[in-house]
Every structure is written in C-alpha cells, then in structure tokens.
Design an enzyme around this catalytic site. Structure first.
Site, short mmCIF file in Angstrom:
data_model
loop_
_atom_site.label_atom_id
_atom_site.label_comp_id
_atom_site.label_asym_id
_atom_site.label_seq_id
_atom_site.Cartn_x
_atom_site.Cartn_y
_atom_site.Cartn_z
CE LYS A 259 -3.21 2.60 2.99
NZ LYS A 259 -4.10 2.59 4.17
CG ASP A 264 -5.34 7.87 4.94
OD1 ASP A 264 -6.26 8.55 4.40
OD2 ASP A 264 -5.55 6.82 5.58
CE LYS A 271 -6.36 8.56 8.46
NZ LYS A 271 -7.05 7.41 9.06
CG ASP A 282 -1.82 5.08 5.01
OD1 ASP A 282 -1.65 4.00 5.59
OD2 ASP A 282 -2.92 5.46 4.54
CG ASP A 341 -9.73 7.49 6.94
OD1 ASP A 341 -8.66 7.46 6.30
OD2 ASP A 341 -9.78 7.61 8.19
CD GLU A 343 -6.61 5.32 2.66
OE1 GLU A 343 -7.58 5.44 3.42
OE2 GLU A 343 -5.48 5.01 3.06
NE ARG A 345 -11.01 -1.04 3.85
CZ ARG A 345 -11.59 -1.23 5.03
NH1 ARG A 345 -12.76 -1.84 5.08
NH2 ARG A 345 -11.02 -0.82 6.14
N1 BES Z 1 -4.13 4.33 7.00
C1 BES Z 1 -5.26 4.07 7.80
C2 BES Z 1 -5.00 3.02 8.88
C3 BES Z 1 -4.01 3.41 9.93
C4 BES Z 1 -4.42 4.01 11.10
C5 BES Z 1 -2.67 3.13 9.76
C6 BES Z 1 -3.50 4.35 12.06
C7 BES Z 1 -1.75 3.45 10.75
C8 BES Z 1 -2.16 4.06 11.90
C9 BES Z 1 -6.41 3.56 6.94
O1 BES Z 1 -6.47 4.08 5.66
C10 BES Z 1 -7.67 3.99 7.61
O2 BES Z 1 -7.91 5.15 7.70
N2 BES Z 1 -8.45 3.02 8.07
C11 BES Z 1 -9.67 3.28 8.73
C12 BES Z 1 -10.72 2.38 8.15
C13 BES Z 1 -12.11 2.71 8.59
C14 BES Z 1 -12.55 4.03 8.01
C15 BES Z 1 -13.03 1.61 8.13
C16 BES Z 1 -9.46 3.00 10.21
O3 BES Z 1 -8.76 2.05 10.54
O4 BES Z 1 -9.96 3.76 11.03
ZN ZN Z 2 -4.69 4.68 4.88
MN MN Z 3 -7.48 5.92 5.57
#
Ligand code: BES
Ligand code: ZN
Ligand code: MN
Length: 495
Positions: A259, A264, A271, A282, A341, A343, A345
C-alpha cells in the site's frame, strides 16, 4: 556505518572500547579478564553494582591491562531466558549508549553470547542488525547544532575463530539492515516531499538487476484501475503504479504488493487532526516492498519476485471521491464507497487483481490498513490473514525467526458477508462498521484474489515506533524487510 570482522579478541584488540556481554550467573568467560583486572569485575558483582541484569550497562576502564581503553559490560539477564531478540536489543542498546557518548568506533564480542540452538553466523547477523538499526536517526531536516548529532562510524566484531561464518552473517545483516534504514527514510520523509512521483524516483535507485516499470495516470486509466483513480481524485498530484521485477530464477514470480498512500488525510471522511499527524507513514507497505527488492538484489537471492506498489495521496477537494460513489476496479468488480478513509483496500483491490495477471505462485501484501489492527495487537505484531494456511504459516515462521512477528487472525465467511453491498459488489466499510475492522478489511481484499495463494500482512501497528530505544528510533521502523528477506531466503526449502 560500516561493520568489520577482525581476527582478534579482547586481549589483543587495539581500539578504544569493547562491548562485552554478561549473564547474571555463569561468568566463567570473565575469569581471565577479572584476574588481569585484579578482581575488579568480581567485586562489582560482590557489591551488586553490576549484576548482569538484562540491558544493564557498566563502563569499566581497563587501566591498560589490555590494549583497549574501556570495556562496556552489557547485562544479558538470565542465561536460560536469553534469546536472539534480547541479543539484538542488547546490541542496539550498547550501540546507542556509545553513540551518545561520542564513540566513533567500538568492538564487540556480543556474538559470543550463547543463544540455544543458534549458529555463530546467526549470532553475528543478529548483533550486526541491532547495531546498524540502532545507529539510525532521521536528521535530514535538522539545521541547528548539526555538529552535535552523533553517529557511530564503525563496529568491529572480534572473531578469533569462525571468521568466515561471522563475516557471512555480518554481510547479510548489513545489506538487510541498510535496506530497512532506507525504508525508514522513505517513511519518515515529509509527505509533501515524498510524493508518488518522488517515491517513483526512489524506486529508480534500486540495483540495476531490478527492472522498474512505472504506470502513469494515463496508463492507470487505460488499465481500468478505477480504485486508484477514485482515491486519487481529490489529490493535486497524479497517481503512479510501480512494477519492479527481480528475476534470478525460472520459477513463477512471488508477488509482493505494498500500500502506497503517501499521505492519508482520510479524504472527505476527514480524519481528526490527531489521527492525521503520522499519516505520512501510510506508504510503509510500498516502502517495504522496495526495500525487500533492494536487499534481495544485493544479496543475489535465487528467486523471482515482482513488487507492485499503487501510489497516491488521499485528499479532500471538490473533485474527491465521495461516500456513495461506486467505482469499477481493474477486475471489473464494483465497490460502493461508504467511507473515503477506507482507501487502502480500494487501491489494493486494483493492485492485487493486477498482480494476479502475472500468474504468481503466491501473493503477499503489506499494508498500513486498519487502526482496528492496532487496537487488536498494538505495535508488537502485524495481523496476518489470507486464503492459504501453508503460505500464512511460512510467513509467520519467517517473522518469528527474525522477530518481526505476525499473528494469525481469522477470515471467517461472516466477515465476507459484512462487506457485501446492496448496490455494488462490495462496500469498503464493514457492516456494522465498528466490528472486526481489521478482518472486514481483509475480507474485502480477499475478493480480489481469485486463484492464488495469498497472505495479507496488516502492518499498521509495527510500521511505526513511538520509542527511541534498543534498535528502534521514533518514526518508521521498516518492519517487514527482515521478515520477507528471511521468507524468500528459505522459500524453496519450506514449500
Ligand atoms: N491508513 C489508515 C489506517 C491506519 C491508522 C494506519 C492508524 C496506521 C495508523 C487507513 O487508511 C484507515 O484510515 N483506516 C480506517 C478504516 C475505517 C474508516 C473503516 C481505520 O482504521 O480507522
Ligand atoms: Zn490509509
Ligand atoms: Mn485511511
């Protein structure tokens, strides 16, 4: 930092400082030295000043009873509880201490410390990893008092016997750890500097035996990679897609997918500020894929590996993809976007399906995919899922061997149900959205791998360190490089 091997021992080494390991009990190996030092070591123990407790440090002046000026005693704790990771940490701990003391060159005999079942080569490798990784600091943007920033220049492993084995372990560790530090640099670089375009520039620095192909936005469009285009829509910077191939075997390739979200923000599902702070990290998955290619090409491993890295920012703007949008991916499967967010996947959907067109024998992806995986496992381990238990076991075993641990998480059919959409093939958010977040994300990805053994490593936790300790420094860790090099080294053996 360079690491050398010298055919000498603590009684003959002519340098400033020697690092010497010491268990709480079993101090036989110190007897001769103690005698030379007129019992000063045993009296330390008698007075309980130095006890050999794990990671305790004690600097001892040799009073020139041996050529070196100082001995740094490092506590190794209880012999029965000692293992390779404690050795890696002890080596890093000593290196950081000496670095801050201004020492430029030191010798070590830590690789003489016994770890049950470990070869001399492996011990030398582990000690070297600890020292090289510990010496890492991201200082590129520091301008004040630069002369006060300290680094160790070289470490000397003293090997009065088994020099060849020690050297071989050292050489591999230097390659792998330097690749890991390179990944740390990529992860730690500011997001407005490390853009998709500049990550491509970094990929072009890979050894010549890695063939790097880059798809630009036009090509990404032609290929129908609608997921990458959707996530990229809000960004002022074009997306890129790196395909990097290292072919040193006639076998079908092993696909590594990373990825690569260079920042992000969450997009329109923005966020909160606090969660956005570290989101330059990210792209760690993509960074690790490049780091692994660098290491295996330098080690000339007899494997065939193709790295795939979809690169984009995730930004809010008037052009951003929106909750409610439906995007058609490379595989023609459609995704209903409910949270912009989620994104990672969405871009991995394209990358995984594209990787499969190369008929790989296996696909392994690394992604800082979910905060939920951090809730489950913290930073101590990555989450491991997939569609093939023998591949997943291999990944987990390689991780255990180098202490980049991956923990099996289930991919039950229930999770696959939770990412089915009413209006498209899949939804990018679980339902209910707060449950099993790491697993609904993995279940979503599984829909884009049709026929290939696949393992998914969620590195959201261990990709980043809050601690400046042992062999870590704050920021990117490069987690995954050691693990995948280890896996690729033993690929055939464990098939
Ligand atoms: N890049 C984030 C996940 C992440 C969070 C990585 C903290 C490292 C530290 C990912 O893109 C994300 O935002 N995931 C969301 C998914 C949710 C919206 C279903 C998450 O984990 O909150
Ligand atoms: Zn992310
Ligand atoms: Mn995200």
């Amino acid at each position: 930092m360079n690491v050398k091997v010298e055919e000498s021992d603590i009684f003959t080494y002519e340098g400033e400082c020697i690092v010497l390991g010491c268990f709480e009990t079993d101090r036989k190996h110190l007897a001769v030295l103690d005698k030379k030092f007129d019992g000063r070591i045993s009296s330390l123990f008698k007075r309980k000043e130095f006890t050999g407790e794990l990671f305790q440090l004690w600097l001892l002046n040799t009073l020139r009873k041996i050529p070196a000026e100082n001995i740094l005693l490092v506590g190794l704790g209880k012999k029965e509880e000692f293992d390779a990771e404690k050795l890696r940490k002890a080596s890093g701990h000593a290196a950081k201490f000496l670095r801050e003391a201004g020492v430029k060159v030191f010798a070590t005999v830590l690789h003489h410390s016994e770890v049950t079942g470990a070869s001399v080569r492996f011990l030398a490798q582990t000690v070297t990893e600890g020292a090289v990784l510990a010496n890492y600091k991201f200082v590129e943007y520091k301008t004040v008092d630069r002369d006060k920033i300290r680094f160790v220049d070289s470490v000397v492993l003293l090997a009065s016997k088994n020099k060849k084995d020690v050297e071989s372990g050292v050489n591999e560790a230097v390659v792998v750890s330097k690749a890991q530090c390179w990944v740390r640099d990529l992860v730690n670089s500011p997001p407005s500097i490390l853009t998709p375009e500049n990550l491509v520039a970094a990929a072009h620095l890979l050894p010549k035996s890695v063939k790097v192909t880059v798809f630009d936005k036009k090509r990404i469009k032609e290929l129908g990679m609608g997921g990458i285009l959707a996530v990229n829509a809000g960004s002022s910077l074009d997306p890129k897609f790196i395909v990097a191939e290292y072919k040193n075997s006639s076998d079908a390739p092993i696909a590594l997918v990373g990825k690569g979200v260079t920042f992000d923000s969450g997009g329109l599902s923005l966020k909160p500020a606090q969660y956005m702070e570290d989101m330059k990290m990210d792209m760690a998955g993509a960074g690790v894929v490049l780091g692994v290619l660098k290491a295996i090409a330098e080690l000339k491993l007899p494997v065939h590996v193709i790295g795939f890295a979809p690169l984009t920012e995730n930004m809010p703007s008037g052009l951003s993809y929106k909750p409610g949008d439906i995007v058609t991916t490379f595989s023609k499967k459609t995704i209903e976007v409910l949270n912009t967010d989620a994104e990672g996947r969405v871009i991995l959907a394209d990358a995984l399906a594209f990787a499969e067109t190369k008929n790989p024998q296996a696909i392994i992806d690394l992604a800082t995919l979910t905060g939920a995986c951090i809730v489950a496992l913290g930073t101590a381990a990555a989450g491991l899922t997939g569609n093939n238990h023998s591949l997943m076991d291999k990944v987990a075993r390689a991780g255990d061997a180098v202490f980049e641990r991956c923990w099996h998480l289930p991919l039950f059919d229930e999770y696959k149900e939770m990412v089915k959409s009413d209006v498209a093939d899949l939804r990018n958010l679980g339902r209910p959205d707060k449950e099993a977040g790491a697993l609904t994300a993995a279940a979503f990805l599984s829909a884009f791998v049709e026929k290939t053994p696949w393992a998914h490593i969620d590195i959201a936790g261990p990709a980043w360190s809050q601690e400046d300790k042992f062999y870590w420094s704050k920021g990117g860790t490069g987690f995954g490089v050691r693990l995948l090099v280890e896996l690729l080294k033993s690929w055939k053996k464990n098939l």
